[in-house]
Design an enzyme around this catalytic site. Structure first.
Site, PDB file in Angstrom:
ATOM      1  N   PHE A 112       0.829  -1.197   0.000  1.00 22.10           N
ATOM      2  CA  PHE A 112       0.000   0.000   0.000  1.00 22.10           C
ATOM      3  C   PHE A 112       0.868   1.253   0.000  1.00 22.10           C
ATOM      4  O   PHE A 112       1.822   1.362   0.785  1.00 22.10           O
ATOM      5  CB  PHE A 112      -0.889   0.050   1.251  1.00 22.10           C
ATOM      6  CG  PHE A 112      -2.090  -0.849   1.211  1.00 22.10           C
ATOM      7  CD1 PHE A 112      -3.244  -0.456   0.543  1.00 22.10           C
ATOM      8  CD2 PHE A 112      -2.073  -2.080   1.844  1.00 22.10           C
ATOM      9  CE1 PHE A 112      -4.366  -1.287   0.515  1.00 22.10           C
ATOM     10  CE2 PHE A 112      -3.181  -2.911   1.829  1.00 22.10           C
ATOM     11  CZ  PHE A 112      -4.331  -2.512   1.157  1.00 22.10           C
ATOM     12  N   ASP A 113       0.511   2.200  -0.846  1.00 18.25           N
ATOM     13  CA  ASP A 113       1.006   3.554  -0.728  1.00 18.25           C
ATOM     14  C   ASP A 113       0.375   4.151   0.537  1.00 18.25           C
ATOM     15  O   ASP A 113      -0.628   3.629   1.045  1.00 18.25           O
ATOM     16  CB  ASP A 113       0.598   4.340  -1.981  1.00 18.25           C
ATOM     17  CG  ASP A 113       0.965   5.801  -1.917  1.00 18.25           C
ATOM     18  OD1 ASP A 113       2.093   6.110  -1.517  1.00 18.25           O
ATOM     19  OD2 ASP A 113       0.106   6.634  -2.261  1.00 18.25           O
ATOM     20  N   LEU A 114       0.926   5.252   1.043  1.00 10.92           N
ATOM     21  CA  LEU A 114       0.369   5.880   2.241  1.00 10.92           C
ATOM     22  C   LEU A 114      -0.484   7.099   1.889  1.00 10.92           C
ATOM     23  O   LEU A 114      -1.711   7.071   2.011  1.00 10.92           O
ATOM     24  CB  LEU A 114       1.495   6.269   3.198  1.00 10.92           C
ATOM     25  CG  LEU A 114       1.078   6.946   4.508  1.00 10.92           C
ATOM     26  CD1 LEU A 114       0.130   6.067   5.323  1.00 10.92           C
ATOM     27  CD2 LEU A 114       2.316   7.316   5.327  1.00 10.92           C
ATOM     28  N   ASP A 115       0.159   8.170   1.425  1.00  8.47           N
ATOM     29  CA  ASP A 115      -0.549   9.416   1.138  1.00  8.47           C
ATOM     30  C   ASP A 115      -1.506   9.244  -0.038  1.00  8.47           C
ATOM     31  O   ASP A 115      -1.104   8.864  -1.129  1.00  8.47           O
ATOM     32  CB  ASP A 115       0.450  10.535   0.803  1.00  8.47           C
ATOM     33  CG  ASP A 115       1.316  10.913   1.989  1.00  8.47           C
ATOM     34  OD1 ASP A 115       0.948  10.579   3.125  1.00  8.47           O
ATOM     35  OD2 ASP A 115       2.363  11.560   1.773  1.00  8.47           O
TER      36      ASP A 115
ATOM     37  N   VAL B  57      -0.841  -1.068  -4.452  1.00  5.06           N
ATOM     38  CA  VAL B  57      -2.050  -0.247  -4.445  1.00  5.06           C
ATOM     39  C   VAL B  57      -1.659   1.211  -4.196  1.00  5.06           C
ATOM     40  O   VAL B  57      -1.002   1.512  -3.193  1.00  5.06           O
ATOM     41  CB  VAL B  57      -3.035  -0.712  -3.348  1.00  5.06           C
ATOM     42  CG1 VAL B  57      -4.286   0.167  -3.349  1.00  5.06           C
ATOM     43  CG2 VAL B  57      -3.400  -2.173  -3.541  1.00  5.06           C
TER      44      VAL B  57
END
Length: 219
Positions: free
Chosen positions: A12-15, A169
């Site tokens: 997963f990306d964060l921002d 993602v």
């Protein structure tokens, strides 16, 4: 054709993917620009900073040279590490999605261009760390900021080699490009900061309009 719900490792990306960091990032950018005598009151125009590496963005959008961009990132961090990091909200339904993915046996990894130190603080503050097997981010010295580098580092650290088992993602083209460079699938999400056109140009494996659609693709 690949089944959409048989990924066992999800990066997963964060921002713009797990949290909406808009206010904190924009406030930090304005703080940095003010140091250089630049006033930018159009907060909407600064949203393009959310996702890509910061140093690169200062160079592209404000024509800073390398040294000025490095200095701008340091000023940005002055504000961000004290205030901006907490001017952030978790997207609705994300904690429930992460919890259910863990229960189903998925291994969740964070892959972000944000410095690892900040990413860990954010996950801890918003009580998301309990779901994340490993956190990979950039270094404070500005290295390992490209998403492909972050993904490669994460997979290496976790000794993951079965590429068809893994998906990235994220909400920006950099996430899709990084996944393609490393040879894994990607899912672009439209509830973050990247437009449908931006994502489609990079030909992600799948696109989810909202967290509910993302859930259907992963579970």
């Amino acid at each position: 054709m690949k089944e959409v719900n048989n990924y066992n490792v999800i990066l997963f990306d964060l921002d713009g993917t797990l949290t909406d960091p808009g206010n904190g990032i924009i406030n930090s950018i304005q703080y940095a620009l003010n140091h250089f005598g630049i006033t930018e009151d159009d907060r909407e125009s600064l949203k393009k900073f959310i996702g890509p590496p910061l140093r690169e963005s200062f160079m592209v959008y404000f024509n800073f040279d390398h040294d000025a961009a490095v200095a701008a990132v340091e000023k940005y961090r002055e504000y961000f590490r004290v205030k901006g990091i907490y001017e952030n909200v978790v997207y609705p339904l994300i904690p429930e999605l992460l919890a259910d993915l863990c229960v189903s046996g998925k291994k969740l990894i964070l892959a972000t261009s944000k410095p690892t130190e900040f990413a860990v603080q954010i996950l801890d503050h918003f009580k998301l760390a309990q779901y994340i097997h490993y956190t990979a981010g950039s270094n404070m010295d500005g290295s390992r900021t490209k998403k492909g580098e972050v993904i490669a580092f994460a997979l290496s650290q976790c000794q993951l080699t079965n590429r068809p088992d893994i998906v990235m993602v994220g909400d920006r083209k950099h996430d899709m490009i990084g996944a393609r460079e490393i040879g894994i699938d990607s899912i672009g999400v439209l509830y973050g900061y990247g437009s449908q056109d931006e994502l489609e140009q990079e030909q992600p494996t799948l696109i989810a309009r909202d967290v509910q659609e993302l859930r259907a693709l992963l579970l």
